[in-house]
Motif scaffolding. Structure first.
Motif, PDB file in Angstrom:
ATOM      1  N   ALA A   1       0.838  -1.201   0.000  1.00  0.00           N
ATOM      2  CA  ALA A   1       0.000   0.000   0.000  1.00  0.00           C
ATOM      3  C   ALA A   1       0.873   1.250   0.000  1.00  0.00           C
ATOM      4  O   ALA A   1       0.655   2.192  -0.767  1.00  0.00           O
ATOM      5  CB  ALA A   1      -0.924  -0.014   1.205  1.00  0.00           C
ATOM      6  N   ILE A   2       1.882   1.239   0.866  1.00  0.00           N
ATOM      7  CA  ILE A   2       2.782   2.401   0.938  1.00  0.00           C
ATOM      8  C   ILE A   2       3.530   2.567  -0.379  1.00  0.00           C
ATOM      9  O   ILE A   2       3.645   3.665  -0.927  1.00  0.00           O
ATOM     10  CB  ILE A   2       3.772   2.228   2.116  1.00  0.00           C
ATOM     11  N   LEU A   3       4.006   1.458  -0.932  1.00  0.00           N
ATOM     12  CA  LEU A   3       4.779   1.504  -2.173  1.00  0.00           C
ATOM     13  C   LEU A   3       3.952   2.137  -3.296  1.00  0.00           C
ATOM     14  O   LEU A   3       4.422   3.023  -4.005  1.00  0.00           O
ATOM     15  CB  LEU A   3       5.198   0.095  -2.576  1.00  0.00           C
ATOM     16  N   TYR A   4       2.676   1.717  -3.411  1.00  0.00           N
ATOM     17  CA  TYR A   4       1.834   2.253  -4.477  1.00  0.00           C
ATOM     18  C   TYR A   4       1.647   3.744  -4.309  1.00  0.00           C
ATOM     19  O   TYR A   4       1.705   4.507  -5.268  1.00  0.00           O
ATOM     20  CB  TYR A   4       0.471   1.544  -4.482  1.00  0.00           C
ATOM     21  N   GLN A   5       1.426   4.142  -3.034  1.00  0.00           N
ATOM     22  CA  GLN A   5       1.206   5.574  -2.811  1.00  0.00           C
ATOM     23  C   GLN A   5       2.443   6.383  -3.169  1.00  0.00           C
ATOM     24  O   GLN A   5       2.360   7.452  -3.775  1.00  0.00           O
ATOM     25  CB  GLN A   5       0.798   5.823  -1.365  1.00  0.00           C
ATOM     26  N   VAL A   6       3.612   5.858  -2.784  1.00  0.00           N
ATOM     27  CA  VAL A   6       4.863   6.555  -3.102  1.00  0.00           C
ATOM     28  C   VAL A   6       5.031   6.650  -4.611  1.00  0.00           C
ATOM     29  O   VAL A   6       5.385   7.709  -5.158  1.00  0.00           O
ATOM     30  CB  VAL A   6       6.063   5.816  -2.469  1.00  0.00           C
ATOM     31  N   LEU A   7       4.711   5.556  -5.329  1.00  0.00           N
ATOM     32  CA  LEU A   7       4.857   5.553  -6.783  1.00  0.00           C
ATOM     33  C   LEU A   7       3.941   6.586  -7.427  1.00  0.00           C
ATOM     34  O   LEU A   7       4.362   7.362  -8.287  1.00  0.00           O
ATOM     35  CB  LEU A   7       4.551   4.159  -7.347  1.00  0.00           C
ATOM     36  N   VAL A   8       2.667   6.615  -6.999  1.00  0.00           N
ATOM     37  CA  VAL A   8       1.715   7.563  -7.590  1.00  0.00           C
ATOM     38  C   VAL A   8       2.146   9.002  -7.320  1.00  0.00           C
ATOM     39  O   VAL A   8       2.198   9.840  -8.215  1.00  0.00           O
ATOM     40  CB  VAL A   8       0.289   7.310  -7.036  1.00  0.00           C
ATOM     41  N   LEU A   9       2.520   9.256  -6.050  1.00  0.00           N
ATOM     42  CA  LEU A   9       2.939  10.596  -5.670  1.00  0.00           C
ATOM     43  C   LEU A   9       4.173  11.018  -6.486  1.00  0.00           C
ATOM     44  O   LEU A   9       4.240  12.129  -7.022  1.00  0.00           O
ATOM     45  CB  LEU A   9       3.267  10.622  -4.179  1.00  0.00           C
ATOM     46  N   GLY A  10       5.125  10.075  -6.597  1.00  0.00           N
ATOM     47  CA  GLY A  10       6.343  10.359  -7.376  1.00  0.00           C
ATOM     48  C   GLY A  10       5.993  10.658  -8.821  1.00  0.00           C
ATOM     49  O   GLY A  10       6.534  11.587  -9.429  1.00  0.00           O
ATOM     50  N   GLY A  11       5.054   9.879  -9.378  1.00  0.00           N
ATOM     51  CA  GLY A  11       4.646  10.097 -10.765  1.00  0.00           C
ATOM     52  C   GLY A  11       4.049  11.480 -10.960  1.00  0.00           C
ATOM     53  O   GLY A  11       4.380  12.183 -11.909  1.00  0.00           O
ATOM     54  N   VAL A  12       3.196  11.890 -10.004  1.00  0.00           N
ATOM     55  CA  VAL A  12       2.574  13.211 -10.099  1.00  0.00           C
ATOM     56  C   VAL A  12       3.646  14.287 -10.053  1.00  0.00           C
ATOM     57  O   VAL A  12       3.647  15.237 -10.849  1.00  0.00           O
ATOM     58  CB  VAL A  12       1.541  13.402  -8.957  1.00  0.00           C
ATOM     59  N   PHE A  13       4.606  14.142  -9.124  1.00  0.00           N
ATOM     60  CA  PHE A  13       5.674  15.135  -9.010  1.00  0.00           C
ATOM     61  C   PHE A  13       6.504  15.191 -10.278  1.00  0.00           C
ATOM     62  O   PHE A  13       6.859  16.265 -10.766  1.00  0.00           O
ATOM     63  CB  PHE A  13       6.572  14.814  -7.805  1.00  0.00           C
ATOM     64  N   LEU A  14       6.825  14.018 -10.827  1.00  0.00           N
ATOM     65  CA  LEU A  14       7.633  13.967 -12.051  1.00  0.00           C
ATOM     66  C   LEU A  14       6.915  14.680 -13.193  1.00  0.00           C
ATOM     67  O   LEU A  14       7.516  15.484 -13.912  1.00  0.00           O
ATOM     68  CB  LEU A  14       7.893  12.511 -12.444  1.00  0.00           C
ATOM     69  N   LEU A  15       5.609  14.402 -13.322  1.00  0.00           N
ATOM     70  CA  LEU A  15       4.836  15.027 -14.391  1.00  0.00           C
ATOM     71  C   LEU A  15       4.819  16.542 -14.207  1.00  0.00           C
ATOM     72  O   LEU A  15       5.053  17.310 -15.150  1.00  0.00           O
ATOM     73  CB  LEU A  15       3.398  14.487 -14.381  1.00  0.00           C
ATOM     74  N   GLY A  16       4.595  16.966 -12.957  1.00  0.00           N
ATOM     75  CA  GLY A  16       4.590  18.396 -12.658  1.00  0.00           C
ATOM     76  C   GLY A  16       5.926  19.022 -12.987  1.00  0.00           C
ATOM     77  O   GLY A  16       6.000  20.070 -13.636  1.00  0.00           O
ATOM     78  N   TRP A  17       6.990  18.380 -12.583  1.00  0.00           N
ATOM     79  CA  TRP A  17       8.331  18.906 -12.835  1.00  0.00           C
ATOM     80  C   TRP A  17       8.577  18.985 -14.333  1.00  0.00           C
ATOM     81  O   TRP A  17       9.118  19.973 -14.834  1.00  0.00           O
ATOM     82  CB  TRP A  17       9.366  17.995 -12.179  1.00  0.00           C
ATOM     83  N   TYR A  18       8.152  17.937 -15.061  1.00  0.00           N
ATOM     84  CA  TYR A  18       8.348  17.916 -16.515  1.00  0.00           C
ATOM     85  C   TYR A  18       7.642  19.100 -17.158  1.00  0.00           C
ATOM     86  O   TYR A  18       8.214  19.809 -17.988  1.00  0.00           O
ATOM     87  CB  TYR A  18       7.803  16.595 -17.073  1.00  0.00           C
TER      88      TYR A  18
END
Lengths: 400, 341
Positions: free
Chosen positions: A28-45
C-alpha cells in the motif's frame, strides 16, 4: 480493504515469514509513493518544459513586471489610481473591485434569496406563484446572458446625460450611471461614522445581554427598539454637535459627464443586479429546502403554544433550518464570487479584466493567470473558512 | 483575451517539446509539393480578411495571399485560409501551421525579433483614432477632455489611449470591454462619448454597424503608428524574398500604371521596367526561382495595389477609406517599391 488493521497481517508465532513486497502494508505504501512520485515527475516535466520553451522563445518570466508602470487607465477604483502607477497597484484595484461587487452581492443575494425562499412556501397563492416564477425563470437562463440583458437595459433604456432623469434634486439617472449627492461635511462626517460604529456595537451588546436575561428570568427587554434608537440616535447627536451642516456635493453636468457627487456606474450596477438575482434563485431554493427539512410537527407545536405564524418562522423554523442551509449556502457565495469574473464581458474593471490587460501588455501570461488563480483561491478559501466557523457555531452541540 | 485560450496556449507550450528549427529554407519546397499556400488570416474583419456572402475569403490581407499563390503556381485560388485569433496568430506562424501570416498584424520591433518573425512589406499604414457622434460637433480629439471612451481590452489600444490623454494633460473615463461587438454596442447606445480603435476598424464599424454612417465622424488625430504587414518565419530567406517581392510587384504595377485590364498590352510596352515586371524581358522570375510570368499572373488575377486597395477598403468598398498614407509615393503616400531590375 484499506481499513484492515495492519496487525492482522503481522506474522504470528512460527507462521512462515512473508517477503516484504508480498506484505499488504508495504505494498500500500509503495503504491502511494509511486503515484505521488509520478505526479511530481509530471509536474516537474511540465514546469521545466514550459520554462525551457519560454526561454528559447525569448519570452520574459518572473514577477519583475509588477513594479513597472502599467500605462493604462481603469474606469472605477476604490483607491487613487492613475496610468502612471505600477502593475501591482492596478492589480490591487482589480482585487478591490472584485471584493466590492462580491461582498455587496453576497449580502443582497442572501436577503433576496431568503425572501423568495420563504415566499415560495407562503399560503398566499399570488406571492407563492410570483416567487416560483422568479426562481424558475432566472435560474434557468445563463448568467452571462442576464448580465448582457441588464447592461443593455441600462445603457439603451436610460437617457443620455443631457436628458437625464432627475426625480429628486441632485439625483440623476442616465446611461452614464446613477449620480447621487454626497454630504460634504468634513470632520463631522468622520465623527458620525464613529458614532454609527459605536451605536451598532452598543446595540449588539444590549441584544446579547437581553437574551441572556430572558433565558435566566424570562423577562423580555425591548432590545430591538433600543438598539435601533442607538444606531440612529448616536450619529444624529454627532451631527448636531458638529453644528448640523447641510452642505451637499451634488452631481452637475459639466462637459461630457456629471462631475461631483457619487456615481454608481452602469457596469457595476448591471453586474451587481445580474449576480444578485441569479444567485438569489439558488439561495431561495436552499432556504425553501432547509425550511421543509424541519418537521411539520415543530410548526404545529409552535402554533399550539399560541405563537403567531411569523414568530413560528423566526423563532422555531429558521434557526433549525439554518443548520441545513449554511453548507450549500457557502457554495452559492463562492459561485457568486467566481461568477463576478464575467465582469470583463460588460466592462467592469474586476481582477480578471485588469489582469488580462496586464498580460497583454507584458506578455507574461503564466504569471498573470497564476495571480488570478491565487487571488480567487484566497478569497474562496476565506469565505469557506468563515462559513465553516459560522456553521460550527450554530450546529447542535454534542450531536451525532 | 480569453483566459481559457491563453491557458490552452500555455499548456500547449508546456507539452510540445523543444522548437524545431527545421524550417529554414524549406517553406518554398514544402509549398510547391503541397500545391497550395497556407495563409493565416483574420477570423472576420471586413475589408481586410472576411468571408463574403458566398463564403469566399475577401480583403486586402487575403489578396496578398492570393498574389503569393499567383507567383508560385500562376493560380490565385491555390490558397488555404486558416482563420486565427489574435492570441494564436504568432504561435501558428512560429510552429509552421501557416506559411504566411497576413492578418492585420502590426509590425513592431519585439515581434520582429523576440517572436521569431520577419515582417515583409507594410501593406496598410494604420493608426489609432477616435470616432464620435456627429451631433457632439467636435473638430479634434483634443476636445475630448472629460469624455467617456469605449475601448476593447488587449492589444496596445488601451495604453495608446492613456498615453495620449496623459501627454495632453486631459482626463477621461475608459469603458473597457472584452468583445469588439459589445464595445460597438456600448458606443452606439450612448454609454460612451467616443470609441477608439485603429482608424480602419472605426471605418468598418461606421460602415457596417451604425444605423446611419453619416451620423458618425472619425476625428483627424491619429495617435499611434500601426503599420500592418504580412509576416513569415525568421530564417527562411528564399520564402521571405518571394512573399515580399510578390507584394512589391503589385505596388510597382500601380506606379507604372499596369492594371489587370491592360496587363496584356503592357507586354508590348516600351518601358524597360514594365517589360521586366511582366516578364517580357526575362530574368526577374529566375532570380526568385519562379516562373517568368510570376508578376504578370499577379497583376492579371489579383490586380495592382491600387485596385486591391479600392476594391477592399477604398472608394469601391463600404469602408470608403481615402488613400492617405497608403497612396503611392508619387502621389504623396508611403507606398514605394524597390527597383525591379
Amino acid at each position: 480493504m484499506a481499513s484492515t488493521p495492519p496487525s492482522a497481517a503481522t506474522p504470528r508465532g512460527n507462521q512462515p515469514k512473508v517477503v516484504w513486497w508480498n506484505d499488504r502494508r508495504y505494498r500500500a505504501i509503495l503504491y502511494q509513493v509511486l503515484v505521488l512520485g509520478g505526479v511530481f515527475l509530471l509536474g516537474w516535466y511540465l514546469v521545466n518544459n514550459t520554462l525551457t520553451n519560454l526561454a528559447s522563445r525569448d519570452i520574459a518570466t518572473g514577477l519583475g513586471f509588477l513594479e513597472r508602470e502599467a500605462g493604462f487607465d481603469v474606469s472605477e477604483s476604490p483607491i487613487e489610481y492613475s496610468p502612471a502607477d505600477t502593475y501591482f497597484r492596478v492589480l490591487v484595484v482589480g482585487v478591490l473591485n472584485t471584493l466590492k461587487v462580491s461582498i455587496i452581492g453576497i449580502i443582497l443575494a442572501t436577503i433576496i434569496g431568503v425572501i423568495a425562499g420563504v415566499a415560495r412556501l407562503s399560503s398566499n397563492w399570488l406571492i407563492a406563484k410570483f416567487a416560483t416564477f422568479y426562481v424558475e425563470g432566472l435560474r434557468n437562463v445563463p448568467v452571462l446572458l442576464q448580465l448582457f440583458f441588464w447592461y443593455s437595459l441600462i445603457t439603451e433604456g436610460l437617457p443620455s446625460p443631457r436628458q437625464a432623469f432627475n426625480p429628486i434634486t441632485g439625483v440623476f439617472l442616465s446611461n452614464r450611471g446613477f449620480g447621487i449627492p454626497v454630504p460634504d461635511w468634513g470632520g463631522t462626517m468622520t465623527a458620525m461614522l464613529v458614532a454609527l460604529a459605536a451605536g451598532i456595537l452598543a446595540a449588539w451588546g444590549i441584544a446579547r445581554w437581553a437574551r441572556r436575561r430572558q433565558e435566566q428570568t424570562g423577562q423580555i427587554f425591548p432590545s430591538f427598539r433600543i438598539g435601533l434608537a442607538l444606531i440612529i440616535g448616536l450619529p444624529l447627536l454627532a451631527w448636531l454637535i458638529g453644528g448640523a451642516p447641510t452642505a451637499m456635493d451634488a452631481p452637475e453636468l459639466k462637459g461630457f459627464n456629471f462631475q461631483g457627487g457619487a456615481t454608481l456606474s452602469p457596469e457595476f450596477a448591471a453586474l451587481l443586479i445580474g449576480l444578485v438575482f441569479y444567485t438569489g434563485t439558488y439561495i431561495a431554493e436552499i432556504v425553501r429546502g432547509g425550511i421543509l427539512a424541519v418537521s411539520h410537527g415543530q410548526t404545529e407545536a409552535g402554533l399550539a403554544l399560541g405563537l403567531r405564524k411569523s414568530l413560528v418562522m423566526r423563532l422555531i423554523l429558521l434557526p433549525q433550518a439554518l443548520r441545513v442551509i449554511i453548507p450549500p449556502l457557502t457554495s452559492q457565495y463562492l459561485n457568486l464570487t467566481k461568477n463576478s469574473s464575467l465582469a470583463v464581458a460588460i466592462g467592469y474593471p474586476d481582477l480578471v479584466s485588469v489582469a488580462n490587460t496586464s498580460i497583454n501588455q507584458t506578455g507574461q501570461a503564466i504569471e498573470g493567470v497564476a495571480i488570478i488563480m491565487l487571488v480567487y483561491l484566497t478569497v474562496s478559501l476565506s469565505i469557506s473558512a468563515f462559513m465553516n466557523w459560522y456553521n460550527r457555531r450554530i450546529e447542535l452541540k454534542g450531536g451525532r | 483575451m480569453k483566459p481559457l485560450s491563453r491557458i490552452a496556449a500555455v499548456a500547449g507550450m508546456a507539452l510540445v517539446g523543444g522548437i524545431s528549427s527545421a524550417f529554414a529554407g524549406d517553406t518554398f519546397d514544402a509549398v510547391k509539393e503541397r500545391g497550395e499556400v497556407i495563409c493565416g488570416v483574420h477570423t472576420g474583419l471586413y475589408g481586410f480578411g472576411a468571408p463574403d456572402e458566398k463564403g469566399n475569403w475577401t480583403g486586402l490581407d487575403i489578396d496578398m495571399c492570393r498574389a503569393v499563390a499567383d507567383a508560385v503556381f500562376g493560380d490565385a485560388t491555390k490558397v488555404k485560409y486558416v482563420p486565427l485569433s489574435a492570441q494564436a496568430r504568432l504561435t501558428a506562424l512560429q510552429s509552421g501551421e501557416v506559411d504566411i501570416l497576413s492578418r492585420n498584424t502590426t509590425w513592431t520591433l519585439s515581434r520582429d525579433t523576440a517572436n521569431g518573425l520577419n515582417f515583409t512589406v507594410t501593406t496598410y499604414y494604420d493608426g489609432q483614432g477616435f470616432m464620435v457622434k456627429k451631433d457632439l460637433d467636435l473638430k479634434s480629439a483634443l476636445e475630448l477632455e472629460g469624455a467617456t471612451i469605449c475601448v476593447q481590452t488587449g492589444t496596445t489600444t488601451e495604453v495608446n489611449l492613456a498615453d495620449y490623454f496623459r501627454a495632453n494633460n486631459m482626463k477621461f473615463t475608459p469603458v473597457t470591454i472584452e468583445k469588439y461587438e459589445e464595445v460597438t454596442a456600448a458606443y452606439l447606445s450612448g454609454r460612451c462619448d467616443a470609441i477608439t480603435s485603429d482608424a480602419s476598424q472605426l471605418a468598418a464599424i461606421r460602415a457596417n454597424d451604425t444605423p446611419d454612417p453619416a451620423d458618425h465622424v472619425i476625428l483627424p488625430e491619429i495617435i499611434s503608428k500601426e503599420p500592418l504587414a504580412p509576416a513569415v518565419r525568421h530564417g527562411d530567406d528564399q520564402w521571405f524574398d518571394i512573399v515580399r517581392w510578390s507584394i512589391f510587384a503589385t505596388m510597382e504595377a500601380e506606379e507604372k500604371g499596369v492594371t489587370s485590364a491592360n496587363v496584356e498590352e503592357a507586354k508590348k510596352s516600351t518601358d524597360p521596367t514594365v517589360q521586366r515586371l511582366v516578364g517580357a524581358t526575362p530574368g526577374m522570375g529566375a532570380n526568385l526561382g519562379l516562373d517568368e510570368a510570376w508578376a504578370f499572373n499577379i497583376i492579371k488575377q489579383v490586380g495592382n495595389y491600387g485596385e486591391i486597395y479600392e476594391r477592399n477598403v477604398g472608394m469601391d468598398s463600404k469602408l470608403e477609406l481615402p488613400r492617405g498614407l497608403n497612396a503611392m509615393w508619387t502621389k504623396g503616400g508611403l507606398m514605394y517599391s524597390p527597383a525591379f531590375r
